[in-house]
Every structure is written in C-alpha cells, then in structure tokens.
Design an enzyme around this catalytic site. Structure first.
Site, PDB file in Angstrom:
ATOM      1  N   THR A  45     -39.482  -6.671  -0.586  1.00 31.00           N
ATOM      2  CA  THR A  45     -37.542  -6.158  -0.173  1.00 31.00           C
ATOM      3  C   THR A  45     -37.820  -5.152   0.981  1.00 31.00           C
ATOM      4  O   THR A  45     -36.838  -4.217   0.980  1.00 31.00           O
ATOM      5  CB  THR A  45     -37.471  -5.436  -1.689  1.00 31.00           C
ATOM      6  OG1 THR A  45     -38.650  -4.523  -1.798  1.00 31.00           O
ATOM      7  CG2 THR A  45     -37.606  -6.533  -2.705  1.00 31.00           C
ATOM      8  N   ASP A 111     -52.368  -1.984 -13.082  1.00 32.63           N
ATOM      9  CA  ASP A 111     -51.793  -1.254 -12.155  1.00 32.63           C
ATOM     10  C   ASP A 111     -50.375  -1.205 -12.366  1.00 32.63           C
ATOM     11  O   ASP A 111     -49.055  -1.886 -12.621  1.00 32.63           O
ATOM     12  CB  ASP A 111     -52.026  -1.837 -10.777  1.00 32.63           C
ATOM     13  CG  ASP A 111     -51.203  -0.625  -9.556  1.00 32.63           C
ATOM     14  OD1 ASP A 111     -51.356  -0.212 -10.207  1.00 32.63           O
ATOM     15  OD2 ASP A 111     -50.881  -1.481  -7.989  1.00 32.63           O
ATOM     16  N   GLU A 147     -47.122   8.609 -11.934  1.00 36.19           N
ATOM     17  CA  GLU A 147     -47.124   7.522 -12.912  1.00 36.19           C
ATOM     18  C   GLU A 147     -47.975   8.075 -14.006  1.00 36.19           C
ATOM     19  O   GLU A 147     -47.881   7.528 -14.864  1.00 36.19           O
ATOM     20  CB  GLU A 147     -47.823   5.490 -12.028  1.00 36.19           C
ATOM     21  CG  GLU A 147     -46.938   4.845 -11.353  1.00 36.19           C
ATOM     22  CD  GLU A 147     -47.098   3.753 -11.009  1.00 36.19           C
ATOM     23  OE1 GLU A 147     -46.431   3.404  -9.836  1.00 36.19           O
ATOM     24  OE2 GLU A 147     -48.533   3.750 -10.467  1.00 36.19           O
ATOM     25  N   THR A 180     -55.151   6.672  -7.371  1.00 32.26           N
ATOM     26  CA  THR A 180     -55.048   6.013  -5.956  1.00 32.26           C
ATOM     27  C   THR A 180     -54.619   7.261  -5.115  1.00 32.26           C
ATOM     28  O   THR A 180     -54.515   6.929  -3.703  1.00 32.26           O
ATOM     29  CB  THR A 180     -54.495   4.960  -6.797  1.00 32.26           C
ATOM     30  OG1 THR A 180     -52.441   5.101  -6.696  1.00 32.26           O
ATOM     31  CG2 THR A 180     -54.501   3.991  -6.611  1.00 32.26           C
ATOM     32  N   SER A 181     -53.837   7.343  -5.352  1.00 32.88           N
ATOM     33  CA  SER A 181     -53.353   8.922  -4.352  1.00 32.88           C
ATOM     34  C   SER A 181     -52.489  10.262  -5.206  1.00 32.88           C
ATOM     35  O   SER A 181     -51.937  10.024  -6.104  1.00 32.88           O
ATOM     36  CB  SER A 181     -52.090   8.522  -3.089  1.00 32.88           C
ATOM     37  OG  SER A 181     -50.707   7.772  -4.057  1.00 32.88           O
ATOM     38  N   GLY A 228     -51.222  -0.899  -2.479  1.00 37.27           N
ATOM     39  CA  GLY A 228     -51.602  -1.185  -4.352  1.00 37.27           C
ATOM     40  C   GLY A 228     -52.272  -2.090  -4.899  1.00 37.27           C
ATOM     41  O   GLY A 228     -53.186  -1.686  -5.067  1.00 37.27           O
ATOM     42  N   ASP A 229     -51.507  -3.377  -4.280  1.00 33.37           N
ATOM     43  CA  ASP A 229     -52.194  -4.462  -4.845  1.00 33.37           C
ATOM     44  C   ASP A 229     -53.129  -5.119  -3.744  1.00 33.37           C
ATOM     45  O   ASP A 229     -53.976  -5.721  -4.882  1.00 33.37           O
ATOM     46  CB  ASP A 229     -51.040  -5.622  -5.216  1.00 33.37           C
ATOM     47  CG  ASP A 229     -49.110  -5.003  -4.681  1.00 33.37           C
ATOM     48  OD1 ASP A 229     -49.495  -4.990  -5.486  1.00 33.37           O
ATOM     49  OD2 ASP A 229     -48.277  -5.528  -4.046  1.00 33.37           O
TER      50      ASP A 229
END
Length: 311
Positions: A45, A111, A147, A180-181, A228-229
């Site tokens: 997208t 995730d 998150e 992850t970050s 990320g995936d």
C-alpha cells in the site's frame, strides 16, 4: 526431520511483503511453508495505487477446515504478521490453540504489528486482542518499541526500561522477546539504531537462566516495506538452528537483513539515477538475488550480551 511452518500473512502479486517476504527465505533454509494469505493485493500500500481482496474470518476457517479434514494440520511453527480485523485475529487465536493441542512443542512466532513511532496503523480495538489473547500464546515475540509499550503500558526511555518491558512481556507468555527497533541512543552514534533481545531458558537441571542482548544496527536512509516480515521469518529460522543462543540467532537474522537491504539500496539508487529518490517499485527487496546471503549470512552485526541483566 521435516520442519513445517504455517504462515498467516498478507500476499502481494508484485513485490515482497508478508508471505512473499517470509516464504522464499524460509524455503531456502529448508523449511516447508504452508501459506494462508490474509489479503491478496496487487502490491503493497506504499504505491500510488493498489487493488485486491481481503480474507474474512469465515474464509480463513474454511481453509483451515480443509487442512484439518485431510489430517495434515500438524505444524512445528506458526508465523503471523499484520492483521487489521478483530474477528480474523480471534480466528487465528482459535487455530493456534487447536494446533498447540495437536503438537504441544509447536512454536508460535508472533510479530504484533500495530504501529510505529508513536502512531497506530491498525484500529485501536485490536490492542486488547493482541495483549489478552495473542501474546499469551506466543513463544517468540518481535515488537518494535512502540508496540512493546502498547502491550505493557510502559514507556521506554532507557536501556533499563527496555529490559523491564521485555521481562513484563515474558510474564505475559513468550520465552523469547526481541525489540526489533528502539529510539534509544546507540553507543556507536546517531547512524545506528538499537535493538534488544531477551530469552528465558530452563537448564537440564531445572534452573532458570536469562540472556539479554543488545545490537547496534546501521541505519539506512530509505523506507523499505517487508523488512519486519523478513526479520520475523529469519528469527524463526535462526532460533530453530540456535535454540539456546539468542545472540547467534539475532546476529544471523540482522545480518541477513543488512545484506538484503544493502543490495536493495544499491539497485534502487542505480535505477533511480543520480540525485533522485528511488520509487516504491525500485525499493522492493532484492530477495531472490540475496539467496546466498540468506542461506549463509556473513555476520556483519554483532550482539553484545548485557551481563548485568542476564542471569
């Protein structure tokens, strides 16, 4: 021994995101991957246009029923990513619960895609579903800082905060947590971002140990989709090969991403031409071209064990 993954993620015709980003690397590393596509879009997208279909909870259940009727619903791993629908996510939870009953040693890699940099890009009503239903089932969790803060209700401003948040996430269920970050300052300067990981293990004699690690990852001046995936898929693969060594698993995971991103950036800049910003199409991950790096990544990012937090 054959290792089979059920991956419930989005699908794009063109490019690499969701299942397209996860399947090929996992297959290259020897995993059998069964994919359920939560959406089927023409492309991600971030392009000017996209078209496609969204899988409903009922359609997801129908696909799973088919697998179950044929008695081929035994999995070693489940991998899930982006979802923006409560009923779909709750159906995923039901499927995971059933698969974990069928195979108690099944590992669920989650995730919890909800947002980044202080903004949610899924509806807010998904948060309690993730927090109360999904995360307790997860064995490996890969949130970013935002998150992790959403799931625990705690803000991260220091390394100590990050360690506390990871421990709170452990209490919710997952034995392995990787942030992850983060926005934490890197010891190596502002051209690096900080990622952290934590793994709780039980030794053969029953004593509990915990390994906490920190990584300084080189920043790249571009927006990539699907990284990320890829991260979650590679963490699944490398924790499978290094089940008791989060440091090694994270080093290989992050190094794969580094090689893929570097190759993508070089290609995108060449295609765009001098002084031009690459387009979303030019920035699609160079996945096939990175096959050798995925199979055998040269470790270019080393993790540091945080001794004062490990036990």
């Amino acid at each position: 021994m054959e290792c089979r993954v059920l991956s419930i993620q989005s699908h794009v015709v063109r490019g690499y995101v969701g299942n397209k980003s996860a399947s090929f690397p996992l297959q290259v590393l020897g995993f059998e991957v069964d994919s359920i596509n939560s959406v089927q879009f023409s492309n991600h997208t971030g392009y000017a246009h996209w078209k496609g279909q969204v899988l409903t909870a009922e359609e997801l259940n129908e696909l799973y029923e088919g697998i179950k009727l044929n008695k081929v619903n035994r999995y070693d791993y489940i991998l899930t990513g982006y979802s923006r629908d409560t009923s779909f996510l709750e159906m995923v939870v039901e499927i995971i619960q059933e698969l974990k009953k069928a195979n108690p040693s099944l590992v669920y890699v989650c995730d919890p895609v909800m947002g980044d940099h202080g903004a949610m890009y899924v509806p807010e009503y998904l948060l309690p579903v993730y927090r109360d239903k999904v995360v307790p089932l997860a064995d490996i969790l890969t949130p970013n800082q935002f998150e992790a803060e959403l799931l625990t209700g705690r803000k991260i401003t220091t390394e100590e905060d990050a360690v506390e948040v990871m421990d709170l996430l452990h209490k919710m269920g997952p034995e392995t947590v990787v942030l992850t970050s983060t926005d934490l300052p890197s010891r190596r300067g502002d051209q690096f971002l900080v990622a952290l990981g934590s793994q709780n293990l039980v030794k053969a004699d029953g004593t509990k140990t915990s390994q906490k690690i920190c990584m300084d990852i080189p920043k790249v001046d571009a927006v990539f989709v699907g990284t990320g995936d890829l991260f979650a898929a590679m963490l699944l693969a490398w924790t499978h090969h290094h089940p008791k060594d989060l440091k090694a698993a994270c080093e290989k995971t992050v190094s794969v991403l580094h090689h893929v991103i570097k190759r993508t950036m070089t290609y995108a800049n060449e295609m765009a031409g001098p002084g031009e910003r690459p387009s979303p199409a030019q920035l699609e991950l160079r996945m096939v071209q990175s096959k050798a790096d995925i199979e055998n990544p040269a470790v270019v990012v080393e993790a540091t064990v945080l001794q004062k937090y490990s036990r």
